[in-house]
Write a protein that holds these residues in place. Structure first.
Motif, short mmCIF file in Angstrom:
data_model
loop_
_atom_site.label_atom_id
_atom_site.label_comp_id
_atom_site.label_asym_id
_atom_site.label_seq_id
_atom_site.Cartn_x
_atom_site.Cartn_y
_atom_site.Cartn_z
N ASN A 1 7.52 4.76 17.93
CA ASN A 1 6.12 4.68 17.90
C ASN A 1 5.49 5.92 17.09
OD1 ASN A 1 5.37 2.33 19.16
ND2 ASN A 1 5.31 3.21 21.05
N TYR A 2 6.29 6.89 16.62
CA TYR A 2 5.93 7.98 16.02
C TYR A 2 5.27 7.81 14.79
CZ TYR A 2 6.41 12.54 13.66
OH TYR A 2 6.15 13.60 12.73
N ALA B 1 1.74 6.58 15.30
CA ALA B 1 1.00 7.71 15.79
C ALA B 1 0.43 8.64 14.83
CB ALA B 1 1.67 8.52 16.73
N VAL C 1 1.15 5.18 21.59
CA VAL C 1 0.74 5.79 20.44
C VAL C 1 -0.42 6.75 20.79
CG1 VAL C 1 -0.74 5.24 18.32
CG2 VAL C 1 1.11 3.79 18.94
N ILE C 2 -1.08 6.50 21.67
CA ILE C 2 -2.31 7.40 21.89
C ILE C 2 -1.53 8.63 22.71
CG2 ILE C 2 -4.42 7.79 23.51
CD1 ILE C 2 -4.57 5.75 21.41
N ILE D 1 1.53 9.76 22.09
CA ILE D 1 2.37 10.59 21.26
C ILE D 1 1.09 11.34 20.24
CG2 ILE D 1 3.94 10.35 19.46
CD1 ILE D 1 4.89 8.09 20.46
N GLY D 2 0.20 10.60 19.91
CA GLY D 2 -0.75 11.36 19.05
C GLY D 2 -1.53 12.45 19.62
N ILE E 1 -1.19 -0.56 19.81
CA ILE E 1 -1.96 0.19 20.47
C ILE E 1 -2.44 -0.36 21.60
CG2 ILE E 1 -4.33 1.28 20.52
CD1 ILE E 1 -3.75 1.92 17.60
N SER F 1 10.24 7.23 22.12
CA SER F 1 8.95 7.59 21.28
C SER F 1 9.32 7.61 19.77
CB SER F 1 8.43 9.02 21.76
OG SER F 1 9.35 10.04 21.44
#
Length: 69
Positions: free
Chosen positions: A51-52, A55, A14-15, A17-18, A2, A48
């Motif tokens: 980091n999926y 997230a 992460v942000i 993708i979230g 993060i 991505s």
């Protein structure tokens, strides 16, 4: 991760993708883990994929996603 550093790409953070996952969940409430990952990779790129899971965990900790087995 993060906390960003100078090498972090904001598009695959992460942000970001979230936020994309939340948009997808608003459109498709019932979607599988694998199908959601395919949409993330198609729209945000192959990087991505790393980091999926982070997230998904981040959104779960915030109480934004529900996991049904």
């Amino acid at each position: 991760m993060i906390k960003p550093d100078r090498h972090t790409n904001p598009d695959t953070s992460v942000i970001n993708i979230g936020a994309f996952i939340l948009k997808q969940l608003n459109s498709f409430y019932d979607i599988t883990y694998d199908n959601l990952m395919k949409k993330v990779v198609e729209d945000l790129g192959e990087n991505s994929k790393e980091n999926y899971p982070y997230a998904i965990n981040f959104l779960f900790l915030l109480g934004k996603t529900i996991i049904n087995f």
